[in-house]
Design an enzyme around this catalytic site. Structure first.
Site, PDB file in Angstrom:
ATOM      1  N   CYS A  36      14.155  -5.442  -4.226  1.00 11.18           N
ATOM      2  CA  CYS A  36      15.688  -4.135  -5.010  1.00 11.18           C
ATOM      3  C   CYS A  36      14.865  -3.432  -5.819  1.00 11.18           C
ATOM      4  O   CYS A  36      14.360  -4.074  -7.057  1.00 11.18           O
ATOM      5  CB  CYS A  36      15.967  -5.630  -6.007  1.00 11.18           C
ATOM      6  SG  CYS A  36      17.265  -7.235  -5.010  1.00 11.18           S
ATOM      7  N   GLU A  37      14.105  -2.381  -5.202  1.00  8.19           N
ATOM      8  CA  GLU A  37      13.298  -1.408  -5.830  1.00  8.19           C
ATOM      9  C   GLU A  37      13.952  -0.492  -5.123  1.00  8.19           C
ATOM     10  O   GLU A  37      13.579  -0.579  -3.735  1.00  8.19           O
ATOM     11  CB  GLU A  37      11.417  -1.705  -5.649  1.00  8.19           C
ATOM     12  CG  GLU A  37      11.157  -2.948  -6.952  1.00  8.19           C
ATOM     13  CD  GLU A  37      11.288  -2.653  -8.039  1.00  8.19           C
ATOM     14  OE1 GLU A  37      11.070  -1.748  -8.322  1.00  8.19           O
ATOM     15  OE2 GLU A  37      10.429  -3.562  -8.546  1.00  8.19           O
TER      16      GLU A  37
ATOM     17  N   TYR B   4      -6.465  -5.271   2.899  1.00  3.80           N
ATOM     18  CA  TYR B   4      -5.035  -4.899   1.477  1.00  3.80           C
ATOM     19  C   TYR B   4      -3.465  -5.518   1.850  1.00  3.80           C
ATOM     20  O   TYR B   4      -2.830  -4.308   1.120  1.00  3.80           O
ATOM     21  CB  TYR B   4      -5.641  -3.772   1.038  1.00  3.80           C
ATOM     22  CG  TYR B   4      -7.104  -3.538   0.846  1.00  3.80           C
ATOM     23  CD1 TYR B   4      -7.419  -4.731  -0.326  1.00  3.80           C
ATOM     24  CD2 TYR B   4      -7.536  -2.796   1.786  1.00  3.80           C
ATOM     25  CE1 TYR B   4      -8.628  -4.512  -0.399  1.00  3.80           C
ATOM     26  CE2 TYR B   4      -9.223  -2.784   0.957  1.00  3.80           C
ATOM     27  CZ  TYR B   4      -9.713  -3.093  -0.087  1.00  3.80           C
ATOM     28  OH  TYR B   4     -11.015  -3.700  -0.515  1.00  3.80           O
TER      29      TYR B   4
ATOM     30  N   ARG C 269       0.337  -0.886  -0.364  1.00  2.05           N
ATOM     31  CA  ARG C 269       0.249   0.278  -0.499  1.00  2.05           C
ATOM     32  C   ARG C 269       0.757   0.925   0.121  1.00  2.05           C
ATOM     33  O   ARG C 269       0.160   1.982  -0.679  1.00  2.05           O
ATOM     34  CB  ARG C 269      -1.263  -0.241   1.170  1.00  2.05           C
ATOM     35  CG  ARG C 269      -2.019  -0.771   1.262  1.00  2.05           C
ATOM     36  CD  ARG C 269      -2.833  -0.671   2.140  1.00  2.05           C
ATOM     37  NE  ARG C 269      -4.026   0.289   1.608  1.00  2.05           N
ATOM     38  CZ  ARG C 269      -4.068   1.341   1.999  1.00  2.05           C
ATOM     39  NH1 ARG C 269      -3.165   1.513   3.646  1.00  2.05           N
ATOM     40  NH2 ARG C 269      -4.486   2.063   1.783  1.00  2.05           N
TER      41      ARG C 269
HETATM   42  C1  LIG Z   1     -13.085  -3.614  -2.739  1.00  2.70           C
HETATM   43  C2  LIG Z   1     -14.299  -3.449  -2.867  1.00  2.70           C
HETATM   44  C3  LIG Z   1     -15.588  -3.598  -1.654  1.00  2.70           C
HETATM   45  C4  LIG Z   1     -14.340  -3.486   0.436  1.00  2.70           C
HETATM   46  O1  LIG Z   1     -14.162  -2.142  -0.215  1.00  2.70           O
HETATM   47  P1  LIG Z   1     -13.861  -1.844   1.672  1.00  2.70           P
HETATM   48  O2  LIG Z   1     -13.333  -0.458   0.983  1.00  2.70           O
HETATM   49  O3  LIG Z   1     -12.296  -2.595   1.675  1.00  2.70           O
HETATM   50  O4  LIG Z   1     -15.088  -1.671   2.274  1.00  2.70           O
HETATM   51  C5  LIG Z   1     -16.950  -3.989  -1.594  1.00  2.70           C
HETATM   52  N1  LIG Z   1     -17.274  -4.203  -2.769  1.00  2.70           N
HETATM   53  C6  LIG Z   1     -16.670  -4.319  -3.955  1.00  2.70           C
HETATM   54  C7  LIG Z   1     -17.037  -4.168  -4.822  1.00  2.70           C
HETATM   55  C8  LIG Z   1     -15.352  -4.152  -3.624  1.00  2.70           C
HETATM   56  O5  LIG Z   1     -14.883  -3.875  -5.316  1.00  2.70           O
END
Ligand SMILES: *Cc1c(COP(=O)(O)O)cnc(C)c1O
Length: 427
Positions: free
Chosen positions: A355-356, A384, A312
Site C-alpha cells: 500500500c504505497e 541489495y 532499489r
Molecule cells: C557497501 C560496501 C561495500 C560493497 O560495495 P559494492 O558496491 O557492493 O561492491 C564495500 N565496502 C564498504 C565499506 C561498503 O560499505
C-alpha cells in the site's frame, strides 16, 4: 557474463527451468546461479592476481550464509558493517584474520565482539571511534589493527544515496583532518594504524574515480608513515558496477589497470571489498502476475513481488531489466535494449501489492501482454535485493534458491505468518 538464458522461449538458470523453480518453491522467489557467483569472484581474483590481494566479499550485499560459505570456500574473506554481519561471516565459515569491519557507528558491544573474533582490520571512520576502540582493546588486553577510512572528496559518481566519497557525507575521516586524527594515536599500544581505507560509492561505471582516489591515497600513506605509522595495507573498498540496463559495466581488469600501479608503488597489501560485482548478476527475482488493470491512462501489471522484496527501484530510482519468463511468440525472446520501444509490447508499470504509490519494480516499461498467472523475471537482483527486504505490510519474506547445474537447493525457506509474529510472542 551470467547463466540466465532462454531455451525455446523459456528462461533457464543454468540447466534448470525457472518455471520449474517457481512451481516448486512458489513466488516471489530469489534464484541464484552458483556458476555466475563464482565466475565473478574469479574474474576479480584473476584481474588482481599480480598483487595477491585479500578479497573480502561484502556481506551486506547479500548475506545468505550459503552464498557466503561458497565465497569462503573459493578463497574470499569478508567485509562486514555490523555485529550481525560479523556473525553471518563467522557462521558461514569466515575466519577473523580474513575479515575487515567498516561502519560509522560501531558500538562498544560490536567493537568487543570484533576484537574477540580477531578481525584483521577495523576500518575506523571517526576520531571518537578510534579512541573508543583503543579503550575497548585495552580492556580486552589485545591491540586492534586499524585502517583509517578517508573520505577522499571526489566528484559525484553515483546516486546521492550511494555516493560515499563526496564532501559532506557521513562516511570516513575528512581528508583535510585525517592526519590530525592519526597523530593522536602515534605510539598508542592499543590501536595500531597499519592501513588506509576508502570505499568510493556504488555502483561505479568508470575506473577514473579509483585512479583519483589512489592518487590521493598514496600521498596520505606517505604522510602517515612520516608520522610513524607503519602503513602496510591499502583497502580500496568495493563499488565495481554491473550490468543493470545492458552491457554497461567495466570488466574487473579495467579497475585493476588503475589500482595495481598505485598498490605496487605503495608497497602495501591490497584489500578489496566487492559485493555487487560478485552477486548482483548472479540473482534474479521471480514473480507471478496477480492482476492487470488499466487506470488513469496507464496499464498496470500487478505481480506478487513488491518494494519489501526489492526496494532499489523506489529507493534509488534504479533500473532492473524485467521480462517474461516464458515470452509469447509475438515479442523477441529477449530485447536487446529494454529502454526503447519493443515490437509486440505495450507500456506498463510493474507494481506490487504493498500500500504505497512508491511500490513499483519498473515504470513505463515495454512488456508483452501478460495474464494472471504469468511469470516475470527481474534481472540483476542478487545484490541489495533480499539483503534490503523487509516485512512491510506484514509480507513474509521471499524464499531463496541456489542453482548448480541441473540441481537446485532451497537456501532460505519462505517465511510464514507465524514467523511474522514470533518475536512478539516470545517477549
Ligand atoms: C557497501 C560496501 C561495500 C560493497 O560495495 P559494492 O558496491 O557492493 O561492491 C564495500 N565496502 C564498504 C565499506 C561498503 O560499505
Amino acid at each position: 557474463m551470467d547463466h540466465f538464458h532462454y531455451r525455446d522461449r523459456s528462461l533457464f538458470c543454468e540447466d534448470v527451468a525457472v518455471r520449474e523453480l517457481a512451481d516448486n518453491y512458489g513466488t516471489p522467489l530469489y534464484v541464484y546461479s552458483k556458476a555466475t557467483l563464482l565466475h565473478h569472484l574469479s574474474e576479480i581474483q584473476r584481474a588482481f592476481a599480480p598483487v595477491q590481494p585479500l578479497i573480502c566479499y561484502s556481506v551486506k550485499t547479500n548475506g545468505n550464509i550459503h552464498l557466503c560459505r561458497l565465497m569462503a570456500q573459493a578463497g574470499a574473506g569478508f567485509d562486514v558493517t555490523s555485529g550481525g554481519e560479523l556473525y553471518r561471516a563467522i557462521t558461514a565459515g569466515g575466519v577473523g584474520d580474513r575479515i575487515v569491519y567498516a561502519g560509522v557507528g560501531k558500538t562498544n558491544v560490536e567493537l568487543r565482539y570484533a576484537l574477540d573474533t580477531g578481525v584483521f582490520l577495523f576500518n575506523v571512520e571517526s576520531e571518537g571511534e578510534l579512541h573508543a576502540l583503543a579503550a575497548v582493546a585495552q580492556k580486552v588486553g589485545r591491540p586492534a589493527s586499524v585502517a583509517l577510512r578517508v573520505n577522499p572528496d571526489l566528484p559525484p559518481k553515483t546516486h546521492t544515496k550511494t555516493d560515499t566519497s563526496v564532501k559532506g557525507v557521513k562516511f570516513g575521516l575528512d581528508i583535510d583532518t585525517i592526519l590530525d586524527v592519526a597523530r593522536t594515536v602515534v605510539g598508542n599500544p592499543h590501536v595500531h594504524v597499519i592501513g588506509l581505507h576508502m570505499h568510493l560509492g556504488s555502483p561505479i561505471l568508470s575506473a577514473e574515480p579509483y585512479r583519483a582516489g589512489i592518487e590521493k591515497g598514496l600521498v596520505l600513506i606517505e604522510r602517515l608513515r612520516e608520522q610513524g605509522h607503519p602503513i602496510r595495507v591499502l583497502n580500496m573498498g568495493g563499488g565495481f558496477g554491473i550490468h543493470y540496463r545492458k552491457q554497461e559495466a567495466l570488466p574487473a581488469t579495467a579497475f585493476a589497470a588503475e589500482i595495481l600501479p598505485g598498490v605496487q608503488k605503495s608497497g602495501c597489501k591490497l584489500v578489496l571489498e566487492p559485493g555487487r560485482f560478485i552477486v548482483g548478476n548472479a540473482g534474479i527475482l521471480v514473480s507471478r502476475v496477480i492482476y492487470t488493470k488499466d487506470s488513469g491512462g496507464k496499464h498496470f501489471i500487478i505481480q506478487d513481488a513488491a518494494m519489501n522484496d526489492l526496494i532499489r527501484p523506489t529507493l534509488y530510482d534504479s533500473f532492473h531489466r524485467i521480462w517474461a519468463v516464458e515470452p509469447p511468440a509475438s515479442v523477441p525472446v529477449q530485447p536487446a535494449d529494454y529502454e526503447v520501444e519493443i515490437p509486440g509490447t505495450r507500456k506498463a508499470d510493474v507494481v506490487g501489492p504493498v500500500c504505497e504509490s512508491g511500490d513499483f519494480l519498473a515504470k513505463d516499461r515495454h512488456l508483452p501482454a501478460l495474464m494472471r498467472g504469468d511469470l516475470l523475471a527481474t534481472f540483476s537482483a542478487g545484490a541489495y535485493g533480499m539483503a534490503m527486504s523487509s516485512n512491510y505490510n506484514s509480507r513474509p519474506r521471499a524464499a531463496e534458491v541456489l542453482v548448480d547445474g541441473n540441481k537446485h537447493q532451497l537456501i532460505r525457506r519462505r517465511e510464514t505468518y507465524a514467523d511474522l509474529v514470533r518475536p512478539e510472542i516470545e517477549v
